[in-house]
Design a protein around this motif. Sequence first.
Motif, PDB file in Angstrom:
ATOM      1  N   ASN A   2       0.823  -1.202   0.000  1.00 19.81           N
ATOM      2  CA  ASN A   2       0.000   0.000   0.000  1.00 19.81           C
ATOM      3  C   ASN A   2       0.861   1.258   0.000  1.00 19.81           C
ATOM      4  O   ASN A   2       2.080   1.219   0.212  1.00 19.81           O
ATOM      5  N   ILE A   3       0.209   2.391  -0.247  1.00 18.81           N
ATOM      6  CA  ILE A   3       0.933   3.660  -0.384  1.00 18.81           C
ATOM      7  C   ILE A   3       1.593   4.048   0.937  1.00 18.81           C
ATOM      8  O   ILE A   3       2.703   4.602   0.946  1.00 18.81           O
ATOM      9  N   GLN A   4       0.942   3.767   2.061  1.00 17.36           N
ATOM     10  CA  GLN A   4       1.531   4.110   3.356  1.00 17.36           C
ATOM     11  C   GLN A   4       2.872   3.414   3.545  1.00 17.36           C
ATOM     12  O   GLN A   4       3.851   4.031   3.983  1.00 17.36           O
ATOM     13  N   THR A   8       6.598   5.132   3.821  1.00 13.90           N
ATOM     14  CA  THR A   8       7.493   4.817   4.943  1.00 13.90           C
ATOM     15  C   THR A   8       8.871   4.391   4.437  1.00 13.90           C
ATOM     16  O   THR A   8       9.903   4.863   4.931  1.00 13.90           O
ATOM     17  N   ILE A   9       8.888   3.497   3.446  1.00 13.58           N
ATOM     18  CA  ILE A   9      10.162   3.001   2.911  1.00 13.58           C
ATOM     19  C   ILE A   9      10.928   4.130   2.231  1.00 13.58           C
ATOM     20  O   ILE A   9      12.145   4.271   2.404  1.00 13.58           O
ATOM     21  N   LEU A  10      10.227   4.966   1.454  1.00 10.57           N
ATOM     22  CA  LEU A  10      10.891   6.082   0.770  1.00 10.57           C
ATOM     23  C   LEU A  10      11.465   7.070   1.769  1.00 10.57           C
ATOM     24  O   LEU A  10      12.612   7.527   1.628  1.00 10.57           O
ATOM     25  N   PHE A  11      10.675   7.413   2.801  1.00 11.31           N
ATOM     26  CA  PHE A  11      11.149   8.325   3.844  1.00 11.31           C
ATOM     27  C   PHE A  11      12.359   7.735   4.556  1.00 11.31           C
ATOM     28  O   PHE A  11      13.353   8.432   4.802  1.00 11.31           O
ATOM     29  N   THR A 178      -0.245  10.686   8.304  1.00  7.07           N
ATOM     30  CA  THR A 178      -0.529  11.346   7.034  1.00  7.07           C
ATOM     31  C   THR A 178      -1.705  10.697   6.324  1.00  7.07           C
ATOM     32  O   THR A 178      -2.575  11.380   5.762  1.00  7.07           O
ATOM     33  N   PHE A 179      -1.747   9.344   6.349  1.00  9.05           N
ATOM     34  CA  PHE A 179      -2.787   8.637   5.613  1.00  9.05           C
ATOM     35  C   PHE A 179      -3.987   8.265   6.487  1.00  9.05           C
ATOM     36  O   PHE A 179      -4.870   7.540   6.025  1.00  9.05           O
ATOM     37  N   LYS A 180      -4.009   8.750   7.731  1.00  7.33           N
ATOM     38  CA  LYS A 180      -5.144   8.460   8.598  1.00  7.33           C
ATOM     39  C   LYS A 180      -6.464   8.963   8.010  1.00  7.33           C
ATOM     40  O   LYS A 180      -7.467   8.229   8.009  1.00  7.33           O
ATOM     41  N   PRO A 181      -6.520  10.207   7.483  1.00  2.00           N
ATOM     42  CA  PRO A 181      -7.784  10.649   6.858  1.00  2.00           C
ATOM     43  C   PRO A 181      -8.166   9.791   5.653  1.00  2.00           C
ATOM     44  O   PRO A 181      -9.360   9.544   5.429  1.00  2.00           O
ATOM     45  N   ILE A 182      -7.174   9.310   4.902  1.00  2.00           N
ATOM     46  CA  ILE A 182      -7.471   8.463   3.747  1.00  2.00           C
ATOM     47  C   ILE A 182      -8.069   7.141   4.218  1.00  2.00           C
ATOM     48  O   ILE A 182      -9.049   6.637   3.641  1.00  2.00           O
ATOM     49  N   ARG A 183      -7.481   6.542   5.281  1.00  9.23           N
ATOM     50  CA  ARG A 183      -8.010   5.281   5.804  1.00  9.23           C
ATOM     51  C   ARG A 183      -9.442   5.447   6.306  1.00  9.23           C
ATOM     52  O   ARG A 183     -10.297   4.585   6.079  1.00  9.23           O
ATOM     53  N   GLU A 184      -9.690   6.549   7.007  1.00  4.25           N
ATOM     54  CA  GLU A 184     -11.044   6.795   7.494  1.00  4.25           C
ATOM     55  C   GLU A 184     -12.013   6.957   6.334  1.00  4.25           C
ATOM     56  O   GLU A 184     -13.148   6.462   6.381  1.00  4.25           O
TER      57      GLU A 184
END
Length: 472
Positions: A2-4, A8-11, A178-184
Amino acid sequence: MNIQTKVTILFFFLTSMVILFLNGFIFLFANHYAFEDFYKRLETRVQIVRSIYSNKNSDSSRVVQNIRQQYLEKLPSEKEYYLPIPSGEQLMTSLPEELPKEFLADLRTNQKARYRQDNKFFAGTLYRSPTELTLVVVSATDPYGFQEMNHLKNILILGFGISILVVYWVGKVFSYQTFKPIREMIHNVQNITAQNLHLRLETNGGKDEVNMLGHTFNDMLTRLETAFEIQNNFVSNASHELRTPLTVIKGEAELALRQPGLTEAHLYSLEVIHRESEKLNQMITGLLGLAQTGFDGKKQNWEAIRTDELIWQVKESVDQLYPQNKIQVDFSKLPPEEDELKVHGNATLLKLAISNIVANACKYSYNQQVIISLQSTDKQVVVQVKDMGIGIPAQELRYVFEPFFRASNTSDFEGHGIGLPLSMNIIRLHKGSIQINTKEGKGTDISIVLPVAEPHVINQVAAQEIPVSQRS
């Protein structure tokens, strides 16, 4: 992935590279300046050695030597070389072997040189006079500098290891937040089904991308709800407007057929009118059912249904259509727990979908044996209908779920090409699927796969069935 996780890996990768580059820069910078100071101390001793040896008998030589003894600490393994080279003699000749050739070559070219061999440092100068060349070299080791650099290297390696662990944890937390709003938003969208299209995603009025995406979803849901309501109204109106004149035509035809004195021609025409009106009524019923199951079914009653009981109901229904059928029900693979046989859906629609498939199996097999089996695997209920009928041509199998399509080998059978598309729409409405294995002239094997009802659905239905007075 997934994008998250990707973020994480890119960061983690980018930040680790920055930390690694910074640590390398610190090490090289410290390494350069630590040994630069040592080289300067060696070069100071080169000048002192030259002054001492070139003025052996003068007072200035003794003064320099006294200053050296009083103020200059002797370096570890310090060694001095004062080598006069007669004019015309090569620099590389008759010199101590411990002096590196690369160092001497650099001296000959630049008159001044530095050199390091492992932990041994060399500094030297080549002086020219009309009569001779003088080579002055001082060598020493720097164990303390090396020890400090090793400590620094170990600290940087340990710090890098700890840093990347911290970076990974920070990156994970950062990407999660960052992706919490997307998950919701995904969770809320997954909860919006055909039964609750009136629901909308929550937005806080901001102008960021997440809120823009929420507004876009809400606009799409509004358009879908409007389209479904229009279709729902059309289906309701068409059901009433089309059935009324058909009922009148059929009734008038039946009444006319009872009149005495009809000629054969009149009798034949009235029978055709009656028969075709009945076909048209069946076709309209199928089309309206197809349209209704295609938009939502939100007005249907959804409940936990036992599929084994549903199959017996299907058999009773098909027995009325084809009394001569040879349907055989196989329950040899039933699971031990009855909850594994329950699906969440509308019993009337599911009965209609399975009945269409079983009725087709009887019809297209000339009432030969039809086996209905039931099993539950991997949180799925599988209803299998197997016949020994005419089968479906392989090249036409892809079209069987298209409305009004009929296979080329079905010309001897009555039908409208609506039953299978209607069944497919109903099964899809229940988040299931239909799989077909067939061979022309050998028979057809159709598997209806439905998800097992979730425990909370079963418990909710069970609670609704308990009288209020008996609830604790």
